[in-house]
Write an enzyme that holds these catalytic residues in place. Structure first.
Site, PDB file in Angstrom:
ATOM      1  CE  LYS A  61      48.072 -58.171  49.690  1.00 33.83           C
ATOM      2  NZ  LYS A  61      48.197 -57.355  50.943  1.00 33.83           N
ATOM      3  CB  SER A 311      53.723 -57.131  44.216  1.00 27.93           C
ATOM      4  OG  SER A 311      53.037 -56.050  43.592  1.00 27.93           O
TER       5      SER A 311
END
Length: 409
Positions: A61, A311
């Site tokens: 992110k 991720s």
């Protein structure tokens, strides 16, 4: 095209992703690409992990947040930024803002895990706890933006965010040029869209496949309908991909460039997380383990070499404990039984002797004597055991039945 307004949506190009890569030089890490011999043997093709769980803030992110905030005008930076998130996006915005000297306010749900709240504050954001669910938190952040002039930083529905996330795809091509398939978890779609833009421009032969949790698979009906549709009540342990509606901008890219979207169950997610921890020695959150879950559930449909994008690794320890227990149960390595036995001296010792003979490791045991359904001379026992697999579970259960025990659950 935005199907709600009829206006054309901004798109993202390879040049945008390359520009983001230059912008992120020295800011985000070029995360490791690790081969997995164990998983490669299991599925019969080379498998590599793209370890975004080792990125700064513990997830991808930071990439998109930094590119988005970098693109703000001076007057926008002066007004500060605001975001809403239960975890990864919160930390990415907090660190990106601190690095760029921008004031940040992050709204998080009241029940957000304490380690994620603490980390977001430590990265420099002012944290405001509001709402029981993310939708309430999001509404509070948007109201704050309207009232103060702060710029709302969306977690996935903006071209700059998608360009930043797309740098993961460029790194994959550089680190693993022989790749044939990339598996990536999909929530709102920002990461999958960004990776698809970069990879398809450079290597159109590489398949990019998205993975969603079955209980929060908004892209499946959306792609069938040709426009974003909502899943009213998404339910999954994988908070990072628990999104009820695709973003408009990423949906346009995903619908054009992604080769497929697969779904995985909660059992498959927990088993994949357990594999990452035990065999790869990597702490991965359930959303980050979703590509591994897809690979385990349908290896025959995926051409290798494969890169699975891990991720994120920001998993709350209490959630990790529950997920690992769930994963062990799904793999047949954790057995819970409830049974009845005579309430007399030595009965429990006899039961434990049977379990020892079956080579089952008792982790926890509890007695119930007050249930009105029990006879006067009966006791109910809850057992939690570590076992060696599904065949061993069956053998333990059969041994207890053979010894005359009544198993009721």
């Amino acid at each position: 095209m935005n199907h709600r307004t009829g206006r054309s949506l901004p798109t993202v190009t390879l040049d945008d992703v390359r520009g983001a890569q230059k912008m992120l030089s020295g800011v985000s890490r070029v995360t490791a690409m690790e081969g997995s011999r164990h998983l490669s043997r299991l599925v019969g093709t080379p498998v590599h992990f793209k370890c975004e769980n080792l990125q700064r803030t513990g997830s991808f992110k930071l990439r998109g947040a930094y590119v988005r905030i970098s693109g703000l005008l001076p007057e926008e930076r002066a007004a500060g930024v605001v975001a809403a998130s239960a975890g990864n996006h919160a930390q990415g915005v907090a660190l990106a803002s601190s690095l760029l000297g921008v004031r940040s306010t992050v709204f998080m749900p009241v029940g957000a895990p304490l380690p994620k709240v603490a980390a977001t504050r430590e990265y420099g954001a002012e944290v405001r706890l509001h709402g029981q669910v993310v939708d309430e938190t999001l509404a509070a952040a948007q109201e704050y933006a309207a009232r103060t002039g702060a710029v709302f930083i969306h977690p996935f529905d903006h071209r700059d965010v998608i360009a930043g996330q797309g740098t993961v795809g460029l790194e994959i091509i550089e680190q693993c040029p022989e790749v044939r398939t990339i598996l990536v978890g999909v929530g709102g779609g920002g990461l999958a869209a960004g990776i698809a833009v970069g990879v398809k421009a450079l290597r159109p032969d590489v398949r990019v496949i998205g993975v969603q949790a079955a209980g929060a698979a908004a892209y499946v009906p959306s792609l069938a309908a040709g426009h974003p549709v909502s899943v009213p009540h998404p339910v999954t342990m994988a908070d990072g991909i628990k999104v009820g509606r695709p973003g408009d901008v990423p949906f346009g890219i995903v619908s054009e460039l992604l080769d497929d979207v697969l779904t995985v169950t909660e059992d498959e997610l927990s088993s994949a997380l357990l594999l990452c921890l035990e065999r790869a020695k990597l702490v991965v959150e359930p959303a980050g383990a979703s590509p591994v879950a897809a690979l385990l559930s349908a290896p025959e449909s995926i051409d290798g070499p494969v890169v699975a994008v891990l991720s994120g690794g920001n998993v709350d320890p209490l959630v990790l404990q529950r997920v690992l227990r769930h994963g062990m149960a799904a793999a047949g390595r954790y057995l819970s039984l409830r049974l009845r036995l005579p309430d007399r001296p030595g009965a429990l010792a006899t039961l434990l002797g049977e379990l020892s003979g079956a080579d089952a490791n008792v982790l926890d045991i509890s007695h119930v004597r007050t249930d009105p359904q029990l006879g006067l001379s009966e006791v109910e026992v809850d057992l939690h055991m570590e076992t060696k697999g599904t065949e061993h579970c069956a053998a333990v259960t059969e041994r207890l039945r053979g010894a005359g025990y009544t198993i009721i659950g």
